[in-house]
Design an enzyme around this catalytic site. Structure first.
Site, PDB file in Angstrom:
ATOM      1  N   HIS A 116       0.868  -1.176   0.000  1.00 56.23           N
ATOM      2  CA  HIS A 116       0.000   0.000   0.000  1.00 56.23           C
ATOM      3  C   HIS A 116       0.906   1.227   0.000  1.00 56.23           C
ATOM      4  O   HIS A 116       1.709   1.417   0.926  1.00 56.23           O
ATOM      5  CB  HIS A 116      -0.925   0.012   1.215  1.00 56.23           C
ATOM      6  CG  HIS A 116      -1.937  -1.089   1.189  1.00 56.23           C
ATOM      7  ND1 HIS A 116      -2.421  -1.687   2.337  1.00 56.23           N
ATOM      8  CD2 HIS A 116      -2.557  -1.704   0.151  1.00 56.23           C
ATOM      9  CE1 HIS A 116      -3.303  -2.614   2.004  1.00 56.23           C
ATOM     10  NE2 HIS A 116      -3.396  -2.646   0.681  1.00 56.23           N
ATOM     11  N   GLU A 163       1.510   3.520   3.115  1.00 55.71           N
ATOM     12  CA  GLU A 163       1.910   2.912   4.389  1.00 55.71           C
ATOM     13  C   GLU A 163       3.417   2.696   4.338  1.00 55.71           C
ATOM     14  O   GLU A 163       3.893   1.655   3.900  1.00 55.71           O
ATOM     15  CB  GLU A 163       1.140   1.613   4.612  1.00 55.71           C
ATOM     16  CG  GLU A 163      -0.372   1.847   4.677  1.00 55.71           C
ATOM     17  CD  GLU A 163      -1.192   0.562   4.735  1.00 55.71           C
ATOM     18  OE1 GLU A 163      -0.592  -0.515   4.929  1.00 55.71           O
ATOM     19  OE2 GLU A 163      -2.425   0.638   4.585  1.00 55.71           O
ATOM     20  N   HIS A 209       2.681  -3.197   7.021  1.00 57.75           N
ATOM     21  CA  HIS A 209       1.626  -2.219   6.778  1.00 57.75           C
ATOM     22  C   HIS A 209       1.628  -1.198   7.912  1.00 57.75           C
ATOM     23  O   HIS A 209       2.350  -1.333   8.905  1.00 57.75           O
ATOM     24  CB  HIS A 209       0.261  -2.911   6.700  1.00 57.75           C
ATOM     25  CG  HIS A 209       0.117  -3.843   5.535  1.00 57.75           C
ATOM     26  ND1 HIS A 209      -0.564  -3.515   4.400  1.00 57.75           N
ATOM     27  CD2 HIS A 209       0.609  -5.097   5.332  1.00 57.75           C
ATOM     28  CE1 HIS A 209      -0.509  -4.520   3.548  1.00 57.75           C
ATOM     29  NE2 HIS A 209       0.200  -5.499   4.097  1.00 57.75           N
ATOM     30  N   GLU A 261       1.027  -4.969  11.070  1.00 59.83           N
ATOM     31  CA  GLU A 261       0.634  -3.561  11.164  1.00 59.83           C
ATOM     32  C   GLU A 261       1.472  -2.963  12.287  1.00 59.83           C
ATOM     33  O   GLU A 261       1.293  -3.316  13.459  1.00 59.83           O
ATOM     34  CB  GLU A 261      -0.856  -3.457  11.494  1.00 59.83           C
ATOM     35  CG  GLU A 261      -1.779  -4.163  10.504  1.00 59.83           C
ATOM     36  CD  GLU A 261      -2.113  -3.303   9.294  1.00 59.83           C
ATOM     37  OE1 GLU A 261      -1.649  -2.131   9.254  1.00 59.83           O
ATOM     38  OE2 GLU A 261      -2.830  -3.785   8.402  1.00 59.83           O
TER      39      GLU A 261
END
Length: 838
Positions: A156, A159, A260, A342
């Site tokens: 992404h 990110e 991420h 994450e």
């Protein structure tokens, strides 16, 4: 016997015409929004309508929506609010690596650490930016029998904290080698691969970046998925996805993670549930995946004590369901354990936060990769040759495999402490299951496995190529030897492969065709049955009449027929009686299920033989031939007037003939044939200008090359002599290359092609005389011999020198018989030979 080693190459990603099964949306114009949810079932609604769920905290879901999605959710009663990006535009992002910065840093590392660091581009993004992959190992230029792991960040493009941590981790590995014992040991036992920016186009958008690639595709929704996109193909996917899939397939990755931002949690498979709902969906190795995630979280205090109680980990589908995630794809198809990390509640925060983010993740990044040493490891080899094997390693009955490498045979199966059974298998080898394998914490169990080659058949063709002369429209037989030097019975079958020459059609049937424009093609010779045939009267323009008796048996695609039907629309069939729109909606053949079966399409078009002046007749001699003739038949829409016929012969041959066809609507018909199942057929012409006046097309039902019999079994170490029958029917004058395809259970050559050149109409030398006998009969000598093939007459020679030949002998006569009488010489020794003449 001496065996050949069977070694599989790297696992290939299938490239097929089948695209992804799920709906992909262009999300370039999407914006983040917060949606209030009352239950997790609301996430299914958001997902089904195409929203990209980015995060879920309590009763709030952060979702990327297109403007129309925003309106639709509000119309459904959801509370939806657009949110501003987490970063403020005025904060400079120069300290975040752009793609060019990554390239510069990698180039500097390659110069400073030539034995530890290398890099490559695995391919370009949509907008042409390279996707860089680094490799860090102690002998970086060598592909060694070591543990292969990977980190991927920024799939992404907004990110970016993962990119920065990956860059710092690379620097730490390089500077720590030879200084830090743990890092040194890793580089000696590992090959570490890192892609800091999988989506460089998304990173390059403005100062904030964008989630999707330049085509609006969310790359973490784009991979093959076990639930609704279960073909492991690159077709139909974003180029960035394709590059990562192909690159991964060329390695043997054991452990991986993708980075991420936007939350703080270690997320493990499965990401998707079969019912599409956000519910706990464990893999068969859930204990292992949780342990891997927990390892990362334990060394990251903020993650461990964050929002995801009790330990900073979460099952992906339990958090929120997605399809097409990279971690699920790695587990299902690549034999690689991967989790999604994450690592920051803020996707790309201020520079002041980067050092803190690195410190909280540094040890986690190391400890996580060390988990690849846990479990069972070893080498898989061929028990006879000792060479490495690409083998599958299955844990109990779990279908998600790991693999040994083809180059070295090394494998690594990550396992938590316990007792296990592993099954090792590879094509061409006897599978081996090993029970009671004990795994302890901290020390890998070493288990080397030697697989024994399975008994295998082999196929050898002698000779392995043929070049034979065959008279025009005739057959010629030669012998072919099929041998099996293997240690398993050979089961084989043969079929003619496709012709390269398009005018001869395909060997599917096994019909071929040739027209009167080709050398030695059929001669146009109209069979006039206007006075002898039976006239047909069509009550309507799409009528189908019959059945009518052929008067003989006609073979067609393996079935014998004795009657036929006639359609007003220029075709006949041995069975079809359709008279609706399908009867005039001509198609290319073989056609759809709506087309007539057992079809001879002479001039298949929308015709109207009910018009005055039309003359459709049938005729048979009730012995070996029949004719169906269409004369002065117009098209339904007008503008055409056609004369054509079909001739059927009891030997299976078919001839289409075209007399005066005019110049109108010559590009709206089908000429060809097809079988009962509509699976085999020939299209000579479909909706294009092809036919001219006085054209003939001949169809031949026999293969140009076939074995008699067409299949067989050869015992271990044995051989089978079969007849190879060559046919020149419907072949042009001169040499034509055909191919006979052998399909068998031979492990190394399950398909083998025998090239056969047929010289149609060429010179065939007569066979020599090999059994000449001479005996006295009174005052004469009688010479006798057996008839030789391809011979019209014989020439007799006599000489007095051995061996006799045309230089030292004299021709004394010729005969068409296989006997010759001559008086002997008055004295001395004499020798004779007989020469075959064509």
């Amino acid at each position: 016997m001496r065996r050949l080693t069977f070694v599989l190459c790297a696992l290939l990603i299938v490239s097929s015409l089948a695209g992804a099964a799920f709906r992909k949306r262009n999300m370039l114009n999407s914006r983040p929004a917060e949606v209030v949810i009352t239950t997790k079932l609301d996430l299914r609604t958001i997902d089904d309508m195409g929203g990209l769920i980015d995060n879920v905290k309590g009763s709030t879901a952060r979702v990327y929506l297109l403007p129309e999605d925003y309106d639709e959710l509000r119309a459904r009663g959801f509370s939806v609010t657009w949110v501003e990006p987490e970063r403020v535009p005025e904060v400079p992002l120069d300290f975040y690596h752009l793609n060019a910065d990554i390239a510069s840093a990698f180039a500097a590392h390659a110069v400073a650490y030539p034995t530890l660091f290398s890099y490559e581009s695995i391919g370009n993004s949509v907008q042409g930016r390279p996707i860089y992959a680094a490799k860090i190992s102690d002998n970086v230029t060598q592909d060694e029998a070591e543990i292969e792991v990977k980190y991927i960040a920024a799939m992404h493009g907004d990110e970016l904290v993962g990119t920065e941590n990956c860059m710092k981790f690379i620097d730490t590995l390089l500077t720590g080698y030879g200084v830090d014992p743990v890092l040194t040991g890793m580089l000696q036992d590992y090959e570490i691969y890192i892609i800091p920016a999988m989506n460089p186009d998304g990173r390059a958008v403005g100062s904030l970046g964008q989630r999707t690639n330049a085509s609006g595709i969310d790359l973490n929704r784009d991979f093959p998925d076990r639930i609704n996109d279960s073909t492991n193909t690159t077709s139909g996917r974003a180029v960035e996805t394709q590059h990562v899939m192909n690159w991964s397939a060329g390695r043997n990755f054991v452990l991986a993670a993708n980075y991420h931002g936007g939350a703080l949690v270690a997320n493990y498979p499965w990401d998707g549930s079969y019912n599409g709902q956000s519910v706990f969906t464990p893999t068969p190795e859930n204990t292992l995946f949780h342990q891997l995630s927990l390892t990362y979280s334990l060394y990251n205090n903020e993650m461990y004590n964050g929002d995801f109680a009790p330990d900073g980990t979460v099952n992906g589908a339990d958090w929120y369901h997605i399809n097409g995630g990279m971690q699920d794809w790695n587990y299902v198809w690549m034999g690689c354990k991967e989790i999604t990390l994450e690592i920051s509640d803020v996707k790309s925060g201020p520079e002041s936060a980067l050092d803190s983010l690195w410190r909280t993740n540094r040890q986690s990044m190391t400890e996580y990769l060390l988990q690849a040493r846990e479990g069972v490891r070893g080498i898989v080899t061929d028990a006879e040759t000792g060479l490495p094997i690409r083998a599958s390693i299955m844990l109990a009955a779990i279908p998600y495999l790991t693999y040994s490498s083809a180059l070295h045979g090394e494998y690594y199966r990550i396992l938590v402490p316990g007792t296990y059974s592993l099954t090792f298998s590879a094509p061409g080898y006897v599978s081996q299951t090993i029970n009671n394998i004990v795994v302890v914490d901290g020390t890998p169990t070493v288990l080397n496995v030697a697989l024994s080659p399975a008994p295998r058949a082999e196929i050898v063709l002698t000779p392995n190529t043929f070049s034979e002369t065959v008279p025009l429209c005739d057959t010629h037989d030669v012998n072919l030897i099929i041998s099996n030097p293997g240690d398993l019975a050979l089961n084989w079958s043969s079929s003619e492969a496709l012709f390269q020459e398009t005018y001869m059609g395909a060997a599917l049937g096994p019909w071929r065709w040739i027209d009167s424009r080709e050398p030695d093609g059929p001669v146009f010779n109209w069979k006039d049955i206007s006075a002898t045939g039976t006239q047909l009267t069509f009550p309507a323009n799409d009528s189908n009449l019959g059945p009518y008796a052929l008067g003989f048996t006609f073979p067609f695609y393996g079935t014998n027929f004795t009657q036929f039907r006639v359609s007003a629309n220029g075709w006949i069939s041995f069975t079809s009686s359709i008279s609706n729109s399908y009867s005039y909606s001509n198609q290319s053949l073989p056609g759809a299920s709506t087309t007539p079966e057992n079809l001879l399409a002479i001039w298949w078009d929308d015709l109207n033989p009910t018009i005055a002046g039309s003359n459709v007749r049938i005729w048979t001699n009730n012995a070996d031939s029949a004719v169906v003739s269409f004369q002065s038949v117009p098209s339904f829409s007008g503008g055409g007037l056609y004369n054509f016929e079909v001739i059927l012969e009891s030997n299976g041959r078919v001839t289409y003939q075209y007399g005066s066809m005019g110049t109108s609507r010559l590009n709206s018909s089908t000429i060809g044939m097809q079988n009962a199942g509509r699976t085999r057929g020939i299209t000579v012409n479909y909706n294009s200008i092809y036919i001219a006046d006085n054209t003939a097309i001949k169809f031949c039902p026999s293969q140009s090359v076939q074995t008699i019999p067409v299949s067989g079994t050869v015992p271990i170490g044995g051989q089978q002599v079969v007849t190879l029958r060559l046919s020149s029917c419907c072949l042009p004058d001169g040499p034509t290359l055909s191919n006979l395809l052998f399909t068998s259970n031979a492990a190394l050559t399950p398909q083998l092609t025998l090239p056969v050149t047929i010289d149609a109409g060429g010179f065939i030398p007569p066979d020599p005389i090999v059994d000449l006998t001479i005996f006295p009969d009174g005052a004469n000598l009688i010479l006798r011999w057996s008839a030789s093939a391809n011979t019209n007459s014989y020439e007799i020679w006599r000489g007095t020198t051995w061996p006799p030949d045309e230089l030292n002998s004299t021709a004394i006569g010729t005969t068409t018989a296989t006997e010759y009488v001559t008086a002997p010489l008055s004295d001395g020794v004499e020798f004779f030979f007989v020469k075959s003449l064509p």
